[in-house]
Design a protein around this motif. Structure first.
Motif, short mmCIF file in Angstrom:
data_model
loop_
_atom_site.label_atom_id
_atom_site.label_comp_id
_atom_site.label_asym_id
_atom_site.label_seq_id
_atom_site.Cartn_x
_atom_site.Cartn_y
_atom_site.Cartn_z
N GLU A 109 22.87 102.34 13.58
CA GLU A 109 21.61 102.75 12.82
C GLU A 109 20.69 101.50 12.97
O GLU A 109 19.84 101.67 13.54
CB GLU A 109 21.83 102.51 11.36
N GLY A 110 21.27 100.14 13.10
CA GLY A 110 20.61 99.16 13.44
C GLY A 110 20.12 99.42 14.93
O GLY A 110 18.89 98.88 15.26
N ALA A 111 21.01 99.58 15.94
CA ALA A 111 20.73 99.55 17.16
C ALA A 111 19.33 100.61 17.32
O ALA A 111 18.65 100.56 18.43
CB ALA A 111 21.69 100.10 18.07
N ALA A 112 19.40 101.74 16.57
CA ALA A 112 18.34 102.55 16.52
C ALA A 112 16.88 102.31 16.22
O ALA A 112 15.98 102.53 16.72
CB ALA A 112 18.73 103.97 15.82
N ARG A 113 17.02 100.98 15.36
CA ARG A 113 15.82 100.34 14.99
C ARG A 113 15.48 99.18 15.84
O ARG A 113 14.25 98.50 15.74
CB ARG A 113 16.35 99.80 13.71
N ALA A 114 16.10 99.01 17.01
CA ALA A 114 15.90 98.09 18.01
C ALA A 114 14.59 97.95 18.36
O ALA A 114 13.97 98.86 18.80
CB ALA A 114 16.92 97.95 18.89
N TYR A 115 13.72 96.59 18.31
CA TYR A 115 12.46 96.67 18.80
C TYR A 115 12.51 95.64 20.20
O TYR A 115 12.91 94.59 20.10
CB TYR A 115 11.58 95.74 17.69
N HIS A 162 14.73 96.57 27.04
CA HIS A 162 15.23 97.85 26.81
C HIS A 162 16.63 97.91 26.81
O HIS A 162 17.49 98.62 27.29
CB HIS A 162 14.92 99.01 28.05
N PHE A 163 17.27 96.84 26.01
CA PHE A 163 18.54 96.53 25.85
C PHE A 163 18.74 96.49 24.07
O PHE A 163 18.72 95.47 23.47
CB PHE A 163 18.73 95.42 26.39
N PRO A 164 18.92 97.88 23.48
CA PRO A 164 19.06 97.77 21.94
C PRO A 164 20.20 97.37 21.66
O PRO A 164 21.24 97.79 22.02
CB PRO A 164 18.77 99.46 21.64
N VAL A 165 20.06 96.52 20.61
CA VAL A 165 21.32 95.96 19.89
C VAL A 165 21.36 96.09 18.36
O VAL A 165 20.28 95.92 17.86
CB VAL A 165 21.88 94.45 20.30
N GLY A 166 22.47 96.54 17.77
CA GLY A 166 22.51 96.83 16.38
C GLY A 166 23.68 95.87 15.75
O GLY A 166 24.95 95.77 16.47
#
Ligand code: THU
Length: 132
Positions: A16-22, A27-31
């Motif tokens: 869920e966190g990764a989906a909220r990445a800014y 362009h490397f989303p991390v949660g």
């Protein structure tokens, strides 16, 4: 709560966190998600900035948010990071705030999950005791 439930809940929260990445620059989303002793989960994501050096990693956002919300005790953490490797700065922050034997589950882009302890992620960490 058994270990498998803790792991699955934390991994779901970290996703869920990764989906909220800014992350409009890398362009490397991390949660990331950290669990408190009562089972409460605090989520983090990476938050980047046009002044690149101001970007902050998901793991630090999760831990610092938890501290800001008044929490100091953590029992487990999960990170979803495409490369499967939390950065060194975050390992240092985990070493500061989490017990050395605390489990950290790290999931990569392909869904592989590896388990580490905080001490395995950063052996011989510089800790507050080192300050004397
Ligand atoms: N990043 C994290 O959020 N955690 C890590 O452990 C590795 C790197 C972020 C920082 C930046 O927003 C992007 O990933 C690329 O480095």
């Amino acid at each position: 709560m058994d270990r498998t439930t803790i792991r699955e809940r934390l991994l779901a929260a970290a996703r869920e966190g990764a989906a909220r990445a800014y992350a409009p620059y890398s362009h490397f989303p991390v949660g990331a998600a950290v669990m408190l002793p009562d089972g409460t989960i605090v989520i983090g994501c990476n938050v980047e900035n046009a002044s690149y050096g101001l970007s902050v990693c998901a793991e630090r956002v999760a831990l610092w948010s938890a501290v800001a919300q008044g929490y100091r005790d953590f029992v487990a953490m999960a990170v979803i990071v495409p490369s499967g490797s939390p950065c060194g700065a975050c390992r240092q922050v985990m070493s500061e705030l989490c017990p050395p034997d605390m489990p950290v589950w790290v999931e990569t882009e392909d869904g592989t999950v590896r388990e580490f302890t905080v001490a395995e992620l950063l052996p011989a960490a510089f800790r507050r005791e080192d300050l004397g």
